[in-house]
Design a protein around this motif. Sequence first.
Motif, PDB file in Angstrom:
ATOM      1  N   GLY A   1     -13.792  16.289  -2.653  1.00 59.57           N
ATOM      2  CA  GLY A   1     -14.162  15.569  -3.864  1.00 59.57           C
ATOM      3  C   GLY A   1     -13.047  15.602  -4.904  1.00 59.57           C
ATOM      4  N   LEU A   2     -12.413  16.752  -5.032  1.00 59.65           N
ATOM      5  CA  LEU A   2     -11.285  16.857  -5.956  1.00 59.65           C
ATOM      6  C   LEU A   2     -10.101  16.004  -5.495  1.00 59.65           C
ATOM      7  CD1 LEU A   2     -11.405  20.638  -6.884  1.00 59.65           C
ATOM      8  CD2 LEU A   2     -11.992  18.693  -8.328  1.00 59.65           C
ATOM      9  N   VAL A   3      -9.857  15.995  -4.189  1.00 58.31           N
ATOM     10  CA  VAL A   3      -8.788  15.139  -3.656  1.00 58.31           C
ATOM     11  C   VAL A   3      -9.088  13.677  -3.958  1.00 58.31           C
ATOM     12  CG1 VAL A   3      -7.735  14.296  -1.513  1.00 58.31           C
ATOM     13  CG2 VAL A   3      -8.020  16.746  -1.882  1.00 58.31           C
ATOM     14  N   ALA A   4     -10.354  13.293  -3.800  1.00 60.68           N
ATOM     15  CA  ALA A   4     -10.752  11.907  -4.062  1.00 60.68           C
ATOM     16  C   ALA A   4     -10.505  11.518  -5.515  1.00 60.68           C
ATOM     17  CB  ALA A   4     -12.224  11.699  -3.711  1.00 60.68           C
ATOM     18  N   LEU A   5     -10.635  12.472  -6.422  1.00 63.94           N
ATOM     19  CA  LEU A   5     -10.428  12.177  -7.840  1.00 63.94           C
ATOM     20  C   LEU A   5      -8.976  12.340  -8.278  1.00 63.94           C
ATOM     21  CD1 LEU A   5     -13.610  13.869  -9.328  1.00 63.94           C
ATOM     22  CD2 LEU A   5     -13.232  11.450  -8.847  1.00 63.94           C
ATOM     23  N   ILE A   6      -8.241  13.237  -7.638  1.00 62.75           N
ATOM     24  CA  ILE A   6      -6.866  13.516  -8.048  1.00 62.75           C
ATOM     25  C   ILE A   6      -5.878  12.491  -7.481  1.00 62.75           C
ATOM     26  CG2 ILE A   6      -4.984  15.196  -7.806  1.00 62.75           C
ATOM     27  CD1 ILE A   6      -7.119  17.389  -8.068  1.00 62.75           C
ATOM     28  N   ALA A   7      -6.118  11.987  -6.287  1.00 63.39           N
ATOM     29  CA  ALA A   7      -5.188  11.039  -5.659  1.00 63.39           C
ATOM     30  C   ALA A   7      -4.912   9.809  -6.531  1.00 63.39           C
ATOM     31  CB  ALA A   7      -5.692  10.634  -4.274  1.00 63.39           C
ATOM     32  N   PRO A   8      -5.927   9.190  -7.137  1.00 63.03           N
ATOM     33  CA  PRO A   8      -5.610   8.045  -8.014  1.00 63.03           C
ATOM     34  C   PRO A   8      -4.793   8.443  -9.244  1.00 63.03           C
ATOM     35  CG  PRO A   8      -7.927   8.000  -7.415  1.00 63.03           C
ATOM     36  CD  PRO A   8      -7.371   9.295  -6.944  1.00 63.03           C
ATOM     37  N   PHE A   9      -4.947   9.681  -9.709  1.00 65.94           N
ATOM     38  CA  PHE A   9      -4.147  10.120 -10.851  1.00 65.94           C
ATOM     39  C   PHE A   9      -2.665  10.190 -10.481  1.00 65.94           C
ATOM     40  CE2 PHE A   9      -8.168  11.785 -12.686  1.00 65.94           C
ATOM     41  CZ  PHE A   9      -8.073  11.117 -13.894  1.00 65.94           C
ATOM     42  N   PHE A  10      -2.351  10.597  -9.234  1.00 66.49           N
ATOM     43  CA  PHE A  10      -0.960  10.568  -8.794  1.00 66.49           C
ATOM     44  C   PHE A  10      -0.431   9.136  -8.820  1.00 66.49           C
ATOM     45  CE2 PHE A  10      -1.809  14.699  -6.610  1.00 66.49           C
ATOM     46  CZ  PHE A  10      -0.873  15.427  -7.327  1.00 66.49           C
ATOM     47  N   ASN A  11      -1.262   8.199  -8.430  1.00 69.80           N
ATOM     48  CA  ASN A  11      -0.863   6.788  -8.511  1.00 69.80           C
ATOM     49  C   ASN A  11      -0.593   6.376  -9.946  1.00 69.80           C
ATOM     50  OD1 ASN A  11      -0.894   6.003  -5.842  1.00 69.80           O
ATOM     51  ND2 ASN A  11      -3.055   5.493  -5.863  1.00 69.80           N
ATOM     52  N   LEU A  12      -1.493   6.741 -10.835  1.00 71.51           N
ATOM     53  CA  LEU A  12      -1.355   6.330 -12.233  1.00 71.51           C
ATOM     54  C   LEU A  12      -0.203   7.036 -12.931  1.00 71.51           C
ATOM     55  CD1 LEU A  12      -5.134   6.164 -13.156  1.00 71.51           C
ATOM     56  CD2 LEU A  12      -3.594   4.246 -12.695  1.00 71.51           C
ATOM     57  N   LEU A  13       0.047   8.299 -12.571  1.00 72.20           N
ATOM     58  CA  LEU A  13       1.164   9.023 -13.183  1.00 72.20           C
ATOM     59  C   LEU A  13       2.507   8.482 -12.719  1.00 72.20           C
ATOM     60  CD1 LEU A  13      -0.108  12.717 -13.056  1.00 72.20           C
ATOM     61  CD2 LEU A  13       0.068  11.233 -15.051  1.00 72.20           C
ATOM     62  N   GLY A  14       2.592   8.053 -11.472  1.00 72.20           N
ATOM     63  CA  GLY A  14       3.851   7.537 -10.945  1.00 72.20           C
ATOM     64  C   GLY A  14       3.969   6.032 -11.028  1.00 72.20           C
ATOM     65  N   TYR A  15       3.152   5.428 -11.852  1.00 67.58           N
ATOM     66  CA  TYR A  15       3.106   3.961 -11.934  1.00 67.58           C
ATOM     67  C   TYR A  15       4.440   3.361 -12.349  1.00 67.58           C
ATOM     68  CZ  TYR A  15       2.106  -0.599 -13.968  1.00 67.58           C
ATOM     69  OH  TYR A  15       2.135  -1.919 -14.294  1.00 67.58           O
ATOM     70  N   LYS A  16       5.080   3.913 -13.350  1.00 69.12           N
ATOM     71  CA  LYS A  16       6.293   3.296 -13.893  1.00 69.12           C
ATOM     72  C   LYS A  16       7.503   3.489 -12.985  1.00 69.12           C
ATOM     73  CE  LYS A  16       4.816   3.274 -18.559  1.00 69.12           C
ATOM     74  NZ  LYS A  16       5.005   2.176 -19.420  1.00 69.12           N
ATOM     75  N   LYS A  17       7.568   4.595 -12.260  1.00 66.78           N
ATOM     76  CA  LYS A  17       8.755   4.857 -11.458  1.00 66.78           C
ATOM     77  C   LYS A  17       8.578   4.609  -9.965  1.00 66.78           C
ATOM     78  CE  LYS A  17       7.612   9.701 -11.938  1.00 66.78           C
ATOM     79  NZ  LYS A  17       8.028  10.990 -12.362  1.00 66.78           N
ATOM     80  N   GLN A  18       7.391   4.342  -9.535  1.00 63.59           N
ATOM     81  CA  GLN A  18       7.143   4.135  -8.105  1.00 63.59           C
ATOM     82  C   GLN A  18       7.412   2.679  -7.734  1.00 63.59           C
ATOM     83  OE1 GLN A  18       3.162   5.020  -6.879  1.00 63.59           O
ATOM     84  NE2 GLN A  18       3.822   5.699  -4.882  1.00 63.59           N
ATOM     85  N   LYS A  19       8.294   2.487  -6.768  1.00 60.72           N
ATOM     86  CA  LYS A  19       8.661   1.137  -6.374  1.00 60.72           C
ATOM     87  C   LYS A  19       8.153   0.782  -4.983  1.00 60.72           C
ATOM     88  CE  LYS A  19      12.671   1.242  -9.302  1.00 60.72           C
ATOM     89  NZ  LYS A  19      14.097   1.393  -9.406  1.00 60.72           N
ATOM     90  N   SER A  20       7.633   1.734  -4.272  1.00 61.24           N
ATOM     91  CA  SER A  20       7.162   1.459  -2.920  1.00 61.24           C
ATOM     92  C   SER A  20       5.660   1.204  -2.924  1.00 61.24           C
ATOM     93  CB  SER A  20       7.492   2.639  -2.010  1.00 61.24           C
ATOM     94  OG  SER A  20       6.747   3.760  -2.416  1.00 61.24           O
ATOM     95  N   LYS A  21       5.096   1.100  -1.751  1.00 60.62           N
ATOM     96  CA  LYS A  21       3.675   0.825  -1.636  1.00 60.62           C
ATOM     97  C   LYS A  21       2.877   2.095  -1.324  1.00 60.62           C
ATOM     98  CE  LYS A  21       4.261  -3.955  -0.413  1.00 60.62           C
ATOM     99  NZ  LYS A  21       3.872  -5.048   0.443  1.00 60.62           N
ATOM    100  N   LYS A  22       3.320   3.224  -1.817  1.00 60.16           N
ATOM    101  CA  LYS A  22       2.600   4.479  -1.601  1.00 60.16           C
ATOM    102  C   LYS A  22       1.243   4.495  -2.292  1.00 60.16           C
ATOM    103  CE  LYS A  22       6.611   7.408  -0.980  1.00 60.16           C
ATOM    104  NZ  LYS A  22       7.359   8.548  -1.497  1.00 60.16           N
ATOM    105  N   TRP A  23       1.086   3.660  -3.290  1.00 57.51           N
ATOM    106  CA  TRP A  23      -0.173   3.636  -4.027  1.00 57.51           C
ATOM    107  C   TRP A  23      -1.325   3.281  -3.096  1.00 57.51           C
ATOM    108  CZ3 TRP A  23      -3.222  -0.690  -4.353  1.00 57.51           C
ATOM    109  CH2 TRP A  23      -2.648  -1.894  -3.975  1.00 57.51           C
ATOM    110  N   PHE A  24      -1.068   2.430  -2.123  1.00 56.99           N
ATOM    111  CA  PHE A  24      -2.127   2.021  -1.201  1.00 56.99           C
ATOM    112  C   PHE A  24      -2.558   3.200  -0.329  1.00 56.99           C
ATOM    113  CE2 PHE A  24      -3.792  -0.103   2.614  1.00 56.99           C
ATOM    114  CZ  PHE A  24      -4.772  -0.874   2.009  1.00 56.99           C
ATOM    115  N   ALA A  25      -1.601   3.998   0.117  1.00 56.03           N
ATOM    116  CA  ALA A  25      -1.917   5.180   0.928  1.00 56.03           C
ATOM    117  C   ALA A  25      -2.748   6.174   0.120  1.00 56.03           C
ATOM    118  CB  ALA A  25      -0.633   5.842   1.423  1.00 56.03           C
ATOM    119  N   PHE A  26      -2.392   6.381  -1.140  1.00 58.04           N
ATOM    120  CA  PHE A  26      -3.164   7.288  -1.984  1.00 58.04           C
ATOM    121  C   PHE A  26      -4.582   6.772  -2.209  1.00 58.04           C
ATOM    122  CE2 PHE A  26       0.933   9.164  -3.447  1.00 58.04           C
ATOM    123  CZ  PHE A  26       0.626  10.489  -3.200  1.00 58.04           C
TER     124      PHE A  26
END
Length: 101
Positions: A10-35
């Motif tokens: 449950g914590l992983v389910a909630l934390i994974a999108p935060f990694f996406n949102l925190l790395g939004y400005k510097k992430q250039k790949s499609k890792k957001w979909f995997a998260f």
Amino acid sequence: MIHLFSIILGLVALIAPFFNLLGYKKQKSKKWFAFSIISFSACAIAICLQIFYSYILVENGELASLMDTVGTIAYVSAILVSVTILLNVVTFVLYREKIAK
């Protein structure tokens, strides 16, 4: 043991999108979909573990324990699904705009 795995997932389910949102400005790949896939999968598995726990209580005849916990399990599961969907939708909207550019 089932509760511990369920809480961790449950914590992983909630934390994974935060990694996406925190790395939004510097992430250039499609890792957001995997998260996002990891987030939804962890949410589904966490809820399945709670369903299996309820099944174990029924099989063991511990109906009093089941009656004590089923309301909380349903409420927390609904919150987990709602927040997971909300966070992943926000992530999708942000990254959709970034990909469209």
